[in-house]
Design an enzyme around this catalytic site. Structure first.
Site, PDB file in Angstrom:
ATOM      1  N   MET A 177      97.867  -4.059   0.998  1.00  0.00           N
ATOM      2  CA  MET A 177      96.613  -3.579   1.593  1.00  0.00           C
ATOM      3  C   MET A 177      95.791  -2.839   0.537  1.00  0.00           C
ATOM      4  SD  MET A 177      97.408  -2.732   5.532  1.00  0.00           S
ATOM      5  CE  MET A 177      98.165  -1.139   5.309  1.00  0.00           C
ATOM      6  N   HIS A 201      99.498   0.994  -6.492  1.00  0.00           N
ATOM      7  CA  HIS A 201     100.203   1.970  -7.331  1.00  0.00           C
ATOM      8  C   HIS A 201     101.380   1.263  -7.992  1.00  0.00           C
ATOM      9  CE1 HIS A 201     102.976   2.003  -3.988  1.00  0.00           C
ATOM     10  NE2 HIS A 201     102.031   2.446  -3.166  1.00  0.00           N
ATOM     11  N   HIS A 223     103.533  -1.170  -5.878  1.00  0.00           N
ATOM     12  CA  HIS A 223     102.992  -2.524  -5.719  1.00  0.00           C
ATOM     13  C   HIS A 223     103.189  -3.326  -7.010  1.00  0.00           C
ATOM     14  CE1 HIS A 223     100.237  -0.255  -2.836  1.00  0.00           C
ATOM     15  NE2 HIS A 223     100.793  -1.165  -2.059  1.00  0.00           N
ATOM     16  N   MET A 255     106.318   6.442  -3.780  1.00  0.00           N
ATOM     17  CA  MET A 255     104.895   6.127  -3.955  1.00  0.00           C
ATOM     18  C   MET A 255     104.365   5.468  -2.689  1.00  0.00           C
ATOM     19  SD  MET A 255     104.345   5.019  -7.821  1.00  0.00           S
ATOM     20  CE  MET A 255     104.908   6.083  -9.136  1.00  0.00           C
TER      21      MET A 255
END
Ligand code: AMP
Length: 292
Positions: A30, A34, A37, A188
């Site tokens: 989405m 960070h 991902h 995170m």
């Protein structure tokens, strides 16, 4: 890096690679990307010839409209990060591209207990929205490999069930990747940008709670899961969390609550701090305690 806004343009690109027998890896997100991902992109790049990342803030999976409105949007930075990470293609569809017939009368996915437990119970409709969008994205990308983060532990279980219930061509292998944490231990999350520096420190209570459990088990302190859950929740509240949705000791496959701490289990946590809902989890493998 190619950027596609329509399913058709993306599919033409995928077809071209399929004809060369290239393995396609897919990372749905989405955005507000960070290191967590990017670790999925890295994993995909190790195992696939072509990595596709989607960025789509899916309205139907937000059970709280305020959470949807406040969801961080950093598309330019995201594209830069993906380019640097060596991602081959990004899918950036609009809401009407993914929901051409609107967002009412969507298909219902039979999720059974997964929809009644933990996230399912606390976020009504959330996993239905996740299934609708992931199903549509998978049909658009038709990947061989799907990379998801075990930070969203229950989501991985839900998607595993979706893959088992519906047939995809080619068949899709789901790869669950480890949670990336900040040096402090905080998992995170795109939502962390909404936390003040002080709240980020307070939020570490989740990570420390996992340590406390590990210690209690290693030291063979006789304690029920109920008591450990209660203590964990109290630690969070003492640290500054406003409320705790759940602390769950669960079977990693079924996610049903467990009481026997000598088996492999996962501890799932969801709690609010500064109006931000954080989730995290830790797996406690059986072997860890056998060595004691
Ligand atoms: P999101 O953009 O939050 O929907 O997340 C997209 C994917 O990234 C999901 O598969 C998440 O589980 C994964 N993800 C989010 N945070 C992390 C993290 N800290 N470490 C690893 N994967 C993550």
């Amino acid at each position: 890096m190619k950027i596609f806004e329509t399913k058709q343009a993306l599919q033409d690109f995928i077809d071209e690679h399929r004809s060369k027998n290239d393995l396609i890896g897919f990372v749905p997100t989405m955005g507000a990307l960070h290191e967590g991902h990017l670790s999925l992109i890295e994993k995909s790049k190790e195992q696939s010839a072509v990595t596709v990342c989607s960025i789509f803030i899916n309205p139907t999976q937000f059970n709280d409209p305020k959470d949807f409105e406040k969801y961080p949007k950093t598309i330019n930075e995201d594209l830069q990060k993906l380019e640097l990470a060596g991602c081959e293609a990004v899918f950036l569809p609009s809401v009407s591209e993914m929901y051409p017939d609107g967002m009412h009368q969507l298909p219902h996915y039979p999720l059974g207990r997964l929809e009644e437990l933990w996230e399912g119970a606390h976020r009504p409709g959330h996993f239905q929205g996740v299934c609708v969008i992931v199903h549509r994205l998978l049909e658009a990308v038709r990947p061989d490999l799907l990379f998801m983060g075990s930070k969203d532990f229950q989501q991985v279980a839900v998607i595993r069930q979706l893959l088992a219930q519906y047939s995809f061509e080619p068949t899709i292998e789901l790869i669950s990747c480890e949670t990336v944490r900040e040096a402090s231990g905080l998992a995170m999350s795109s939502r962390n940008v909404r936390l003040s520096p002080e709240q980020k420190i307070q939020a570490l209570a989740i990570y420390h709670g996992f340590d406390t459990i590990q210690k209690a088990i290693k030291e063979q302190i006789t304690c029920s899961t109920k008591e450990l859950e209660r203590q964990f929740a109290q630690q969070l509240l003492d640290a500054g969390f406003e409320s705790v949705d759940y602390i769950a000791f669960a079977d990693p496959k079924s996610l049903e609550p467990i009481i026997d701490l000598s088996q492999t289990f996962v501890v799932l946590v969801a709690a609010f701090i500064g109006g931000v809902r954080l989730i995290d989890n830790q797996l406690f493998p059986h072997e860890l305690f056998k060595r004691v």
